[in-house]
Enzyme design. Sequence first.
Site, PDB file in Angstrom:
ATOM      1  CE  LYS A   1      54.962  21.073 -39.665  1.00 27.51           C
ATOM      2  NZ  LYS A   1      54.909  21.826 -40.940  1.00 27.51           N
TER       3      LYS A   1
ATOM      4  CB  CYS B   1      53.406  38.317 -36.160  1.00 25.85           C
ATOM      5  SG  CYS B   1      54.410  36.970 -36.653  1.00 25.85           S
TER       6      CYS B   1
ATOM      7  CD  GLU C   1      55.803  35.211 -29.912  1.00 22.95           C
ATOM      8  OE1 GLU C   1      54.977  36.029 -30.370  1.00 22.95           O
ATOM      9  OE2 GLU C   1      56.292  35.315 -28.781  1.00 22.95           O
TER      10      GLU C   1
ATOM     11  CD  GLU D   1      47.844  37.950 -37.992  1.00 25.46           C
ATOM     12  OE1 GLU D   1      47.546  36.760 -37.829  1.00 25.46           O
ATOM     13  OE2 GLU D   1      48.939  38.439 -37.648  1.00 25.46           O
TER      14      GLU D   1
HETATM   15  C1  UN1 Z   1      57.153  38.861 -37.648  1.00 25.81           C
HETATM   16  O1  UN1 Z   1      56.643  39.973 -37.492  1.00 25.81           O
HETATM   17  O2  UN1 Z   1      56.505  37.947 -38.152  1.00 25.81           O
HETATM   18  O3  UN1 Z   1      60.549  42.623 -35.883  1.00 25.81           O
HETATM   19  C2  UN1 Z   1      58.571  38.640 -37.248  1.00 25.81           C
HETATM   20  C3  UN1 Z   1      60.651  42.332 -37.068  1.00 25.81           C
HETATM   21  C4  UN1 Z   1      61.469  41.135 -37.453  1.00 25.81           C
HETATM   22  C5  UN1 Z   1      60.767  39.874 -37.109  1.00 25.81           C
HETATM   23  C6  UN1 Z   1      59.311  39.918 -37.399  1.00 25.81           C
HETATM   24  N1  UN1 Z   1      62.732  41.203 -36.777  1.00 25.81           N
HETATM   25  O4  UN1 Z   1      60.134  42.994 -37.924  1.00 25.81           O
END
Ligand code: UN1
Length: 496
Positions: free
Chosen positions: A175, A284, A250, A385
């Site tokens: 999803k 993130c 995550e 954040e």
């Molecule tokens: C994310 O930061 O939401 O390491 C994922 C990175 C990517 C994945 C990021 N390969 O910047």
Amino acid sequence: MVRIVKNFIGGSWVDARSGKRFEKTNPADSRDVVASVALSDKDDVDRAVEAARSAFPAWKALPPPRRGEMLFRVGEILLQKKDELGHLVTREMGKVLSEGLGDVQEAIDMAYYMAGEGRRLQGETVPSELPDKDCKSIREPHGVAALITPWNFPAAIPAWKLCPALICGNTVVLKPSSATPSCAAALVQAFEEAGIPDGVVNLVYGPGEETGEYLVTHPGVDAVSFTGSCAAGERLESLLGKLHRPLALEMGGKNAIIVMDDADLQLALEGVLWGAFGTSGQRCTASSRVFVHDSLYGQFLELLKTAAAGLKIGPGLHPATDVGPLINESQLQKVLKYIRIGQEEGARLVTGGNRILTGDCSQGYFVAPTIFADVLPRMRIAQEEIFGPVVSVLRFSTLDEAIAMVNDVPFGLSSAIYTGSVNTSARAERDLRTGLVYINASTIGAEIQLPFGGWKHSGSGHPEAGGRGGALDFYSRMKVVYRDFSGRLQKAQIDR
Ligand code: UN1
């Protein structure tokens, strides 16, 4: 062109049973309707879980190298369609085209990597303490995995979950975020074209609080992987703890870059710009705090301000654009709220801070790259954040002080240090409390062959990506087999 996006259940593309649909628009131009999407409800989820359950025994029985061959074909198909999919990622999610293509590349990398894992999937064989007895551990799939994915990496993150789940022998119900349904459908189509059997991969759409929660708590689901906000992750933790269902989370980050007095300034500058404003800060792993050594604080800030003000903001499909839009109105309002909070807290707004509504930006959710200076570690903009193009600059005088401030947040996903000293980098590598540490590189840019996982509130301890020690350890569970071929009763720990 409006795409008609349907559920994928038991190998067929089908409308929601209720017939309901929702629209998804382009974040760079809200007049552009990207897709009309099936709004799945409990009925659809029931059917998807049922399809995944029925497909599980045969998929589990298929030798992993054969499953791997199918994933290899997924990689080949995605590679062939990379350009088309990259454009779709940019149109639906907003990131600039080079990043849209990178998003798809990450899915390709994952498909190839997990294809190879089909011929490894190691357990262990170790000696027994008793004669005529052997012992081994083998990996077994859980059953049906529910995968809940965010919008910021609409190809890569679903692939991070789908590929290891499948190679381990699970069947899945995906999803995706309602903000990027077409990307998920296009990705799943590659699995269909690669010959993955009916029911092994299923796809539904809908709001997290309804469709998502119903799915992850469904009695037919055996494991759950979620990437998204902390609030949603914590809610899942409370729901699934009671069900004793494996859960990988995550969640957010408040990632930091340390710029030491012996750093290559140009390199550090490029790293901060890329980490803070790439994907409009919607990662993130975005660099949302920068700690600059006292001795170059003013100089670095000036360079950063000039460089940020020179970034070209616009639709991601325009070749000159450096920074695209935010995903939607609510993210826009959240980012603008944090900009107000920063000002109220007394941080100094150096550049940006405003929504852009002129020219090509008039119909989208664009915010100018924003820098706050003289930020203090306890300010909310240095702790929470933001998920937008907003960076807080703080100062420090010793490495220990910088590391302590980097670590003093609830999150622990990614951190970086720029330094010319091997000793400094080694101390930072040892003392930074984050799942990812970068030396002379930005906080973003993780590669799929290693685990990607946050510490503290950033994750649950089950990383994504990587092989053993990473995703494979989540999508399989160990079964230990002791075989005694002595023909007599032997007692471990007792017979000596
Ligand atoms: C994310 O930061 O939401 O390491 C994922 C990175 C990517 C994945 C990021 N390969 O910047």
